[in-house]
Design a protein around this motif. Structure first.
Motif, PDB file in Angstrom:
ATOM      1  N   ARG A  37      -4.821  -5.938   3.086  1.00  0.00           N
ATOM      2  CA  ARG A  37      -5.413  -4.898   2.087  1.00  0.00           C
ATOM      3  C   ARG A  37      -6.764  -4.976   1.896  1.00  0.00           C
ATOM      4  O   ARG A  37      -7.073  -4.364   1.575  1.00  0.00           O
ATOM      5  CB  ARG A  37      -4.712  -5.986   0.789  1.00  0.00           C
ATOM      6  CG  ARG A  37      -5.309  -6.584  -1.102  1.00  0.00           C
ATOM      7  CD  ARG A  37      -5.180  -7.506  -1.308  1.00  0.00           C
ATOM      8  NE  ARG A  37      -5.384  -8.579  -0.617  1.00  0.00           N
ATOM      9  CZ  ARG A  37      -4.696  -9.923  -0.561  1.00  0.00           C
ATOM     10  NH1 ARG A  37      -4.552  -9.431  -2.499  1.00  0.00           N
ATOM     11  NH2 ARG A  37      -5.070 -11.197  -0.637  1.00  0.00           N
ATOM     12  N   ASP A  63      -2.888  -1.010  -0.829  1.00  0.00           N
ATOM     13  CA  ASP A  63      -2.555  -2.074  -1.657  1.00  0.00           C
ATOM     14  C   ASP A  63      -0.862  -2.027  -1.416  1.00  0.00           C
ATOM     15  O   ASP A  63      -0.645  -1.109  -2.566  1.00  0.00           O
ATOM     16  CB  ASP A  63      -2.687  -1.846  -3.252  1.00  0.00           C
ATOM     17  CG  ASP A  63      -2.991  -2.886  -3.429  1.00  0.00           C
ATOM     18  OD1 ASP A  63      -1.776  -3.598  -3.693  1.00  0.00           O
ATOM     19  OD2 ASP A  63      -2.862  -3.390  -4.652  1.00  0.00           O
ATOM     20  N   LYS A  65       1.570  -3.244  -3.584  1.00  0.00           N
ATOM     21  CA  LYS A  65       1.561  -3.192  -5.174  1.00  0.00           C
ATOM     22  C   LYS A  65       1.746  -1.343  -5.817  1.00  0.00           C
ATOM     23  O   LYS A  65       2.379  -1.414  -6.721  1.00  0.00           O
ATOM     24  CB  LYS A  65       0.432  -3.585  -5.359  1.00  0.00           C
ATOM     25  CG  LYS A  65       0.230  -5.298  -5.260  1.00  0.00           C
ATOM     26  CD  LYS A  65      -0.302  -5.748  -6.762  1.00  0.00           C
ATOM     27  CE  LYS A  65      -1.845  -5.380  -6.694  1.00  0.00           C
ATOM     28  NZ  LYS A  65      -2.784  -6.421  -6.885  1.00  0.00           N
ATOM     29  N   ASP A  66       1.266  -0.573  -4.702  1.00  0.00           N
ATOM     30  CA  ASP A  66       0.261   0.475  -5.483  1.00  0.00           C
ATOM     31  C   ASP A  66       2.002   2.248  -4.151  1.00  0.00           C
ATOM     32  O   ASP A  66       1.689   2.051  -3.717  1.00  0.00           O
ATOM     33  CB  ASP A  66      -0.369   1.247  -4.874  1.00  0.00           C
ATOM     34  CG  ASP A  66      -0.806   2.357  -5.708  1.00  0.00           C
ATOM     35  OD1 ASP A  66       0.233   3.453  -6.011  1.00  0.00           O
ATOM     36  OD2 ASP A  66      -2.065   2.110  -6.922  1.00  0.00           O
ATOM     37  N   LYS A  67       2.915   2.297  -5.613  1.00  0.00           N
ATOM     38  CA  LYS A  67       3.538   2.923  -5.311  1.00  0.00           C
ATOM     39  C   LYS A  67       3.076   4.381  -4.593  1.00  0.00           C
ATOM     40  O   LYS A  67       3.246   4.382  -2.932  1.00  0.00           O
ATOM     41  CB  LYS A  67       4.257   3.389  -5.776  1.00  0.00           C
ATOM     42  CG  LYS A  67       5.819   4.150  -6.014  1.00  0.00           C
ATOM     43  CD  LYS A  67       6.690   3.586  -4.686  1.00  0.00           C
ATOM     44  CE  LYS A  67       7.650   4.771  -4.251  1.00  0.00           C
ATOM     45  NZ  LYS A  67       8.579   4.734  -2.483  1.00  0.00           N
ATOM     46  N   LYS A  68       2.306   4.772  -5.178  1.00  0.00           N
ATOM     47  CA  LYS A  68       1.492   6.385  -4.269  1.00  0.00           C
ATOM     48  C   LYS A  68       1.108   5.878  -2.749  1.00  0.00           C
ATOM     49  O   LYS A  68       0.919   6.131  -1.605  1.00  0.00           O
ATOM     50  CB  LYS A  68       0.791   6.469  -5.389  1.00  0.00           C
ATOM     51  CG  LYS A  68       1.422   7.455  -6.309  1.00  0.00           C
ATOM     52  CD  LYS A  68       0.442   8.785  -7.269  1.00  0.00           C
ATOM     53  CE  LYS A  68       0.323   8.958  -7.944  1.00  0.00           C
ATOM     54  NZ  LYS A  68       0.844   8.520  -9.053  1.00  0.00           N
ATOM     55  N   GLN A  69      -0.047   4.559  -2.956  1.00  0.00           N
ATOM     56  CA  GLN A  69      -0.116   4.029  -1.697  1.00  0.00           C
ATOM     57  C   GLN A  69       0.627   3.825  -0.730  1.00  0.00           C
ATOM     58  O   GLN A  69       0.277   4.278   0.593  1.00  0.00           O
ATOM     59  CB  GLN A  69      -1.134   2.959  -1.979  1.00  0.00           C
ATOM     60  CG  GLN A  69      -2.668   2.952  -2.426  1.00  0.00           C
ATOM     61  CD  GLN A  69      -2.783   1.847  -2.426  1.00  0.00           C
ATOM     62  OE1 GLN A  69      -4.451   1.816  -2.176  1.00  0.00           O
ATOM     63  NE2 GLN A  69      -3.550   1.669  -4.067  1.00  0.00           N
ATOM     64  N   GLU A 112       4.536  -7.773  -8.625  1.00  0.00           N
ATOM     65  CA  GLU A 112       4.152  -6.128  -7.836  1.00  0.00           C
ATOM     66  C   GLU A 112       3.750  -6.822  -6.639  1.00  0.00           C
ATOM     67  O   GLU A 112       3.941  -5.978  -5.670  1.00  0.00           O
ATOM     68  CB  GLU A 112       2.880  -6.493  -8.795  1.00  0.00           C
ATOM     69  CG  GLU A 112       3.161  -5.372  -9.742  1.00  0.00           C
ATOM     70  CD  GLU A 112       2.027  -5.427 -10.841  1.00  0.00           C
ATOM     71  OE1 GLU A 112       0.702  -5.050 -10.231  1.00  0.00           O
ATOM     72  OE2 GLU A 112       1.844  -4.829 -12.241  1.00  0.00           O
ATOM     73  N   SER A 117       6.158  -4.551  -4.000  1.00  0.00           N
ATOM     74  CA  SER A 117       6.502  -3.509  -2.667  1.00  0.00           C
ATOM     75  C   SER A 117       7.122  -3.369  -1.859  1.00  0.00           C
ATOM     76  O   SER A 117       7.477  -2.441  -1.105  1.00  0.00           O
ATOM     77  CB  SER A 117       5.302  -4.713  -1.445  1.00  0.00           C
ATOM     78  OG  SER A 117       6.331  -5.523  -1.806  1.00  0.00           O
ATOM     79  N   ASN A 120       8.534  -0.187  -2.975  1.00  0.00           N
ATOM     80  CA  ASN A 120       8.230   0.311  -2.778  1.00  0.00           C
ATOM     81  C   ASN A 120       7.923   1.179  -1.342  1.00  0.00           C
ATOM     82  O   ASN A 120       8.150   2.168  -0.886  1.00  0.00           O
ATOM     83  CB  ASN A 120       6.072   0.434  -2.851  1.00  0.00           C
ATOM     84  CG  ASN A 120       6.386  -0.233  -4.662  1.00  0.00           C
ATOM     85  OD1 ASN A 120       6.434   0.601  -5.611  1.00  0.00           O
ATOM     86  ND2 ASN A 120       4.580  -0.464  -4.415  1.00  0.00           N
TER      87      ASN A 120
END
Ligand code: NDP
Length: 250
Positions: A37, A63, A65-69, A112, A117, A120
């Motif tokens: 992170r 991160d 938590k972030d689907k795009k990342q 999240e 994750s 994701n």
């Protein structure tokens, strides 16, 4: 070597349990990418140490938590090594507090980070693994999924979710040569447990039948087995690695 030619992606690989998993997979011959992170210093040092030991490694800041990342992280690994054979969803946090005092962000941050994750990254690797007709997914749970610890409603909910997710996803991919399992550690000495171990280490050890705290390697050994060819007939399971803590004896 058990994992020669394999490509692995480990989330939360820069420290603690994740770092031990990265090393265990690399030592068995896998090329290992890991997500961290914010602690770039730890991530850079780990890559340098792995390369010094003749392993191929890649650190990716993202991160979870972030689907795009998460999608971008998976894409980076596919661009570099053209496949992902092993996914270890290890990144996780605690933000403890009694529910009466638990602010909404303490709930959402934990859910999240620990649970979303897993969706994701699993979602992002599903098609590549299905096409390859091979995969090993290992999700990090915790004995807290089955325990009743005051102050951990958010954490227990996230890890209980991980275990349910693991069982369902396992049935979806079983016919494609992809196994999906979880590991549930007990008390492992890492940054995450430092405060509680400092406050109550002796008392915790008394509750553990083997009379010691766990080490990151205790978990990476279990992950290594589930990541190997030898575990091909095991799927949808939760492997508890806790020195007997959850047996409930005296
Ligand atoms: P640590 O706190 O030592 O390490 C956490 C790792 O996760 C770090 O690499 C950190 O990256 C990464 N991370 C945290 N949040 C994010 C995020 N949003 N995006 C990307 N990376 C993130 O934890 P542990 O090694 O102790 O725990 C690892 C896993 O094992 C967790 O899922 C935890 O719940 C589980 N577990 C741990 C137990 C224990 O006793 N330690 C017991 C039971 C389960 P960075 O370095 O950049 O901060």
């Amino acid at each position: 070597m058990k994992l020669a030619g394999r490509v692995a992606l480990v989330t939360g690989g820069s420290r603690g349990i994740g770092k031990a998993i990265v090393w265990a997979l690399a030592k068995e011959g896998a090329k290992v990418a890991f997500v961290y992170r914010s602690n770039q210093e730890a991530a850079d040092k780990l890559v340098a140490d792995l390369e010094l030991d003749q392993h191929e490694a890649l650190a990716i800041q993202a991160d979870v938590k972030d689907k795009k990342q998460a999608d971008a992280a998976v894409e980076k690994v596919l661009e570099k090594w053209e496949k992902i054979d092993i996914l270890v969803n290890n990144a996780g946090i605690i933000r403890d507090g009694l529910l009466a005092l638990m602010e909404e962000d303490m709930w959402t941050d934990v859910i999240e980070t620990n649970l979303n994750s897993v969706y994701n990254f699993c979602h992002a690797v599903t098609r590549p693994m299905m096409s390859a007709r091979y995969g090993r997914v290992i999700n990090m749970s915790s004995v807290a999924a089955s325990y009743s610890n005051p102050g951990q409603a958010n954490y227990a909910a996230s890890k209980g979710g991980v275990e349910g997710f693991t069982r369902c996803f396992a049935t979806e991919l079983a016919r494609r040569g992809v196994t999906v399992n979880a590991v549930a550690p007990g008390f492992i000495e890492t940054d995450m447990t430092e405060a509680v171990v400092n406050a109550a280490g002796a008392q915790i050890k008394k509750a553990i039948p083997v009379r010691r705290l766990g080490r990151p390697d205790d978990i990476s050994n279990a992950v290594l087995f589930l990541a190997s060819e030898e575990s091909s007939y095991i799927t949808g399971q939760v492997l508890t690695v806790d020195g007997g803590l959850s047996l409930g004896g005296m």
